[in-house]
Design an enzyme around this catalytic site. Structure first.
Site, PDB file in Angstrom:
ATOM      1  N   GLU A   3      63.194 -70.152  12.319  1.00 52.85           N
ATOM      2  CA  GLU A   3      61.746 -71.464  11.775  1.00 52.85           C
ATOM      3  C   GLU A   3      62.277 -72.499  10.749  1.00 52.85           C
ATOM      4  O   GLU A   3      63.541 -71.712  10.395  1.00 52.85           O
ATOM      5  CB  GLU A   3      60.881 -70.358  10.911  1.00 52.85           C
ATOM      6  CG  GLU A   3      60.404 -70.668   9.706  1.00 52.85           C
ATOM      7  CD  GLU A   3      59.019 -72.034  10.237  1.00 52.85           C
ATOM      8  OE1 GLU A   3      58.233 -71.684  11.134  1.00 52.85           O
ATOM      9  OE2 GLU A   3      58.928 -72.833   9.402  1.00 52.85           O
ATOM     10  N   ARG A  41      44.654 -67.331   5.625  1.00 52.71           N
ATOM     11  CA  ARG A  41      46.275 -67.194   6.887  1.00 52.71           C
ATOM     12  C   ARG A  41      47.303 -66.764   5.652  1.00 52.71           C
ATOM     13  O   ARG A  41      48.265 -65.629   6.086  1.00 52.71           O
ATOM     14  CB  ARG A  41      46.381 -69.228   6.650  1.00 52.71           C
ATOM     15  CG  ARG A  41      45.899 -69.689   7.594  1.00 52.71           C
ATOM     16  CD  ARG A  41      45.735 -70.815   7.500  1.00 52.71           C
ATOM     17  NE  ARG A  41      45.233 -71.306   8.143  1.00 52.71           N
ATOM     18  CZ  ARG A  41      45.212 -71.484   8.958  1.00 52.71           C
ATOM     19  NH1 ARG A  41      46.257 -71.114   9.665  1.00 52.71           N
ATOM     20  NH2 ARG A  41      44.299 -72.577  10.382  1.00 52.71           N
ATOM     21  N   ARG A  65      38.670 -79.437   2.628  1.00 53.53           N
ATOM     22  CA  ARG A  65      39.014 -77.940   2.574  1.00 53.53           C
ATOM     23  C   ARG A  65      39.947 -77.001   1.470  1.00 53.53           C
ATOM     24  O   ARG A  65      39.964 -77.533   1.103  1.00 53.53           O
ATOM     25  CB  ARG A  65      39.629 -77.320   3.736  1.00 53.53           C
ATOM     26  CG  ARG A  65      41.170 -77.764   4.200  1.00 53.53           C
ATOM     27  CD  ARG A  65      41.507 -77.886   5.739  1.00 53.53           C
ATOM     28  NE  ARG A  65      41.512 -76.017   5.750  1.00 53.53           N
ATOM     29  CZ  ARG A  65      42.236 -75.847   7.091  1.00 53.53           C
ATOM     30  NH1 ARG A  65      43.095 -76.459   7.620  1.00 53.53           N
ATOM     31  NH2 ARG A  65      42.191 -74.604   7.122  1.00 53.53           N
ATOM     32  N   ASP A  85      49.561 -73.824  19.116  1.00 51.60           N
ATOM     33  CA  ASP A  85      48.840 -75.121  18.776  1.00 51.60           C
ATOM     34  C   ASP A  85      50.005 -76.263  19.871  1.00 51.60           C
ATOM     35  O   ASP A  85      49.861 -77.873  20.059  1.00 51.60           O
ATOM     36  CB  ASP A  85      49.069 -75.857  17.514  1.00 51.60           C
ATOM     37  CG  ASP A  85      47.685 -75.635  17.125  1.00 51.60           C
ATOM     38  OD1 ASP A  85      46.488 -74.673  17.597  1.00 51.60           O
ATOM     39  OD2 ASP A  85      48.061 -75.837  15.730  1.00 51.60           O
ATOM     40  N   ALA A 131      43.629 -70.368  16.595  1.00 50.65           N
ATOM     41  CA  ALA A 131      44.680 -69.918  16.100  1.00 50.65           C
ATOM     42  C   ALA A 131      44.432 -68.270  17.271  1.00 50.65           C
ATOM     43  O   ALA A 131      45.458 -67.825  17.913  1.00 50.65           O
ATOM     44  CB  ALA A 131      44.455 -68.694  15.118  1.00 50.65           C
TER      45      ALA A 131
HETATM   46  P1  FAD Z   1      51.527 -74.108  13.565  1.00 49.98           P
HETATM   47  O1  FAD Z   1      50.908 -72.955  12.652  1.00 49.98           O
HETATM   48  O2  FAD Z   1      51.336 -75.731  13.473  1.00 49.98           O
HETATM   49  O3  FAD Z   1      52.899 -73.404  13.003  1.00 49.98           O
HETATM   50  C1  FAD Z   1      54.094 -73.889  13.019  1.00 49.98           C
HETATM   51  C2  FAD Z   1      55.701 -73.177  13.071  1.00 49.98           C
HETATM   52  O4  FAD Z   1      56.335 -73.928  14.090  1.00 49.98           O
HETATM   53  C3  FAD Z   1      55.504 -73.835  11.219  1.00 49.98           C
HETATM   54  O5  FAD Z   1      55.665 -72.281  10.764  1.00 49.98           O
HETATM   55  C4  FAD Z   1      56.326 -74.534  11.251  1.00 49.98           C
HETATM   56  O6  FAD Z   1      57.232 -74.915   9.642  1.00 49.98           O
HETATM   57  C5  FAD Z   1      57.229 -74.323  11.930  1.00 49.98           C
HETATM   58  N1  FAD Z   1      57.840 -75.826  13.050  1.00 49.98           N
HETATM   59  C6  FAD Z   1      57.585 -76.923  13.351  1.00 49.98           C
HETATM   60  N2  FAD Z   1      58.741 -77.977  13.951  1.00 49.98           N
HETATM   61  C7  FAD Z   1      59.329 -77.032  13.490  1.00 49.98           C
HETATM   62  C8  FAD Z   1      61.332 -77.366  14.496  1.00 49.98           C
HETATM   63  N3  FAD Z   1      61.516 -78.191  15.363  1.00 49.98           N
HETATM   64  N4  FAD Z   1      62.075 -75.725  14.488  1.00 49.98           N
HETATM   65  C9  FAD Z   1      61.948 -75.471  13.975  1.00 49.98           C
HETATM   66  N5  FAD Z   1      59.653 -74.693  13.552  1.00 49.98           N
HETATM   67  C10 FAD Z   1      59.113 -75.309  13.502  1.00 49.98           C
HETATM   68  N6  FAD Z   1      41.945 -71.142  14.204  1.00 49.98           N
HETATM   69  C11 FAD Z   1      41.280 -69.920  14.229  1.00 49.98           C
HETATM   70  O7  FAD Z   1      41.888 -69.170  14.866  1.00 49.98           O
HETATM   71  N7  FAD Z   1      40.449 -69.644  13.526  1.00 49.98           N
HETATM   72  C12 FAD Z   1      39.746 -70.230  12.671  1.00 49.98           C
HETATM   73  O8  FAD Z   1      39.083 -69.768  11.841  1.00 49.98           O
HETATM   74  C13 FAD Z   1      40.116 -71.510  12.403  1.00 49.98           C
HETATM   75  N8  FAD Z   1      40.017 -72.644  11.620  1.00 49.98           N
HETATM   76  C14 FAD Z   1      41.291 -74.075  11.221  1.00 49.98           C
HETATM   77  C15 FAD Z   1      40.367 -74.663  10.736  1.00 49.98           C
HETATM   78  C16 FAD Z   1      40.935 -76.129   9.983  1.00 49.98           C
HETATM   79  C17 FAD Z   1      40.325 -77.036   9.057  1.00 49.98           C
HETATM   80  C18 FAD Z   1      42.359 -76.422  10.892  1.00 49.98           C
HETATM   81  C19 FAD Z   1      43.266 -77.562  11.525  1.00 49.98           C
HETATM   82  C20 FAD Z   1      42.782 -75.297  12.341  1.00 49.98           C
HETATM   83  C21 FAD Z   1      41.923 -73.747  12.156  1.00 49.98           C
HETATM   84  N9  FAD Z   1      42.431 -73.300  12.753  1.00 49.98           N
HETATM   85  C22 FAD Z   1      41.427 -71.562  13.192  1.00 49.98           C
HETATM   86  C23 FAD Z   1      43.484 -73.978  13.980  1.00 49.98           C
HETATM   87  C24 FAD Z   1      44.699 -73.370  13.643  1.00 49.98           C
HETATM   88  O9  FAD Z   1      44.945 -73.094  12.310  1.00 49.98           O
HETATM   89  C25 FAD Z   1      45.807 -73.439  14.773  1.00 49.98           C
HETATM   90  O10 FAD Z   1      45.706 -73.284  16.344  1.00 49.98           O
HETATM   91  C26 FAD Z   1      46.950 -71.988  14.437  1.00 49.98           C
HETATM   92  O11 FAD Z   1      47.127 -72.109  13.122  1.00 49.98           O
HETATM   93  C27 FAD Z   1      48.271 -72.560  14.948  1.00 49.98           C
HETATM   94  O12 FAD Z   1      49.544 -72.182  14.989  1.00 49.98           O
HETATM   95  P2  FAD Z   1      50.809 -72.222  15.799  1.00 49.98           P
HETATM   96  O13 FAD Z   1      51.281 -71.058  14.956  1.00 49.98           O
HETATM   97  O14 FAD Z   1      50.375 -72.287  16.971  1.00 49.98           O
HETATM   98  O15 FAD Z   1      50.801 -73.401  14.686  1.00 49.98           O
END
Ligand code: FAD
Length: 454
Positions: A42, A126, A208, A328, A341
């Site tokens: 991370e 979260r 938000r 994502d 998510a």
């Molecule tokens: P992220 O949460 O973006 O995590 C990525 C991680 O990788 C971070 O910790 C970051 O620091 C790390 N990282 C990035 N680049 C690097 C690198 N080069 N090297 C090392 N580490 C790195 N989804 C739902 O299911 N239900 C909901 O109710 C919902 N509501 C939402 C409301 C809003 C307004 C938004 C914008 C989104 C919502 N979502 C919801 C979608 C959800 O937030 C995302 O799909 C989810 O958080 C993605 O998780 P992730 O772990 O894929 O990515």
């Protein structure tokens, strides 16, 4: 000889998960439970999710339990249920005959109700959810301050070397990119010149915030504050739902933005004027909710979030050889289905399941397996993962854009007709909620066998 308790550690697959958001943490826990050798890298100095709500459907929760019961337990420890089995959609914009202009008239016309029953969402804060999940990591799995830059494959050693921005390196058999919407792994995987390596602006922003339930009830009354409610209208819509065991209410208010997003980050400070411009003419209930958000602004915390997604340039593949992307990083979606998510959790389950199969296959290959055979097995597993996940998740990204139009009376098939809008929303929600998880797990096994034989 590397064999402990009948388990050949020499052949244990090493998986590097890059990114410790919800999906990376869940994937890593699911892989650990299946006895793979996992490292999570991370970039930040600790796990830091944002202070906003996130909701999970029942099928996402089933995937959590199958990944690892500790994940579902973590969510249950901090989540909040809707009081009612219905989600309500109210007209936040127009006045009906019996509604007054009076600012104290917080009534809104009920347009339709979506039955969620036991299939709908549980919502949580979260940061609370991630804090609960990470308690389950054994020592030595997570490395912080590791910003991934690139990877290379060593043909001789048949392994990947990951390079981080601090100059350090790590080796692994499999690389899983869970590094979010701006994924660096996606760029390396698909090529920096490929438009599919980057998300694009959906011409929408979201204001938000989380407000205390006491304030929310005072402004909206008990029922609206303690239950998911969507306030619809032209060009904008606003959602509220309870989180943190009904001690807080989450607010997300969407607004159009036709100019390009020019800030470097996806979050920028917002002003009261911007909020008034969009919602100033809406019904008093909506203005009351906006008042709560602006109350947050007084503490200097009101933000607007740019909505970016992968709609314009979907990834042509989620994997290449021993590297894949999930969550994502693979399919960032606008949030109108509240399932971004959740679909990342589905990814994590498919991935953990097939990598466990790959590990078993490598174990039985014995001396005849050879080094190249191991990587061919990993590649077959990741191709199977891609085969079962890409279509559904890219549909989600498209459907999320489309359903936003339904909320905003801009879907030509529904217009403002409540019955048609409900049918449209229900059809899409059911595709997300009633997902055949067992079918996906069967499918990933079949695909793995197919790619292995190919
Ligand atoms: P992220 O949460 O973006 O995590 C990525 C991680 O990788 C971070 O910790 C970051 O620091 C790390 N990282 C990035 N680049 C690097 C690198 N080069 N090297 C090392 N580490 C790195 N989804 C739902 O299911 N239900 C909901 O109710 C919902 N509501 C939402 C409301 C809003 C307004 C938004 C914008 C989104 C919502 N979502 C919801 C979608 C959800 O937030 C995302 O799909 C989810 O958080 C993605 O998780 P992730 O772990 O894929 O990515």
């Amino acid at each position: 000889n590397g064999v402990a308790n009948g388990f050949d550690q020499q052949k244990q697959l090493r998986v590097a998960v890059v990114g410790g958001g919800i999906v990376g943490v869940a994937a890593a826990l699911g892989l650990l439970r299946r006895n793979l050798s996992v490292k999570l890298y991370e970039q930040a100095d600790n796990f830091r999710e944002i202070g906003a709500g996130v909701a999970f459907t029942t099928n996402a929760q089933t995937c959590m339990a199958l990944l690892s019961p500790s994940i579902l337990a973590a969510m249950k420890a901090v989540s909040t249920k809707n009081e009612s089995p219905f989600y309500t959609y109210v007209d936040g914009y127009r006045r009906s005959g019996d509604q007054t202009d009076d600012d104290s008239d917080l009534s809104e016309t009920l347009l339709y109700r979506l039955h969620a029953g036991t299939t709908g969402f549980d919502a949580c804060h979260r940061a609370h959810f991630v804090d609960e999940m990470v308690k389950h990591f054994p020592k030595g799995v997570v490395e912080f301050g590791k910003r991934f830059d690139t990877y290379t494959f060593d043909e001789e050693r048949q392994e990947y070397t990951l390079r981080f921005e601090d100059g350090s390196t790590a080796t692994s058999d499999v690389v899983v990119g869970c590094d979010g919407i701006k994924s660096r792994i996606r760029q390396v995987l698909l090529g920096e010149d490929n438009p599919a390596s980057y998300p694009s602006f959906a011409n929408q922003v979201a204001f938000r915030g989380l407000v205390s339930m006491d304030l929310a009830v005072a402004a909206l009354g008990h029922d609206k504050a303690h239950n998911q409610c969507m306030h619809v209208g032209p060009n904008a819509h606003l959602l509220n739902f309870p989180v943190a065991r009904h001690t807080m209410m989450n607010i997300v208010a969407f607004a159009p933005q036709h100019e390009p997003w020019t800030h470097e980050k996806l979050v920028a400070p917002a002003t009261a004027d911007e909020v008034h411009q969009v919602y100033g003419g809406w019904r008093p209930a909506v203005r009351a909710i906006m008042g709560l958000l602006l109350g947050i602004e007084k503490d200097g915390r009101l933000d607007k979030w740019a909505i970016f997604d992968t709609f314009e340039h979907p990834a042509p593949t989620y994997c290449k050889e021993g590297v894949c992307i999930a969550g994502d990083a693979a399919h960032a979606t606008s949030p109108h289905h509240g399932a971004g998510a959740g679909s990342g959790i589905e990814d994590a389950l498919a991935l953990a399941t097939v990598l466990e199969l790959a590990q078993k296959e490598i174990m039985v290959q014995g001396g005849g397996g050879g080094k190249n055979k191991k990587m061919a097995t990993v590649e077959a597993a990741l191709r199977a993962y891609d085969a079962v996940r890409r279509e559904r998740t890219q549909w989600l990204v498209r459907s999320s854009r489309e359903v936003s139009k339904t909320y905003e009376w801009a879907n030509p098939d529904c217009g403002t007709d409540p019955e048609k809008c409900l049918k449209d929303i229900e059809r899409r929600a059911h595709k997300i909620w009633h997902f055949d998880i067992d079918g996906m797990l069967e499918d990933v096994k079949t695909q793995f066998a197919r790619f292995l034989g190919a």
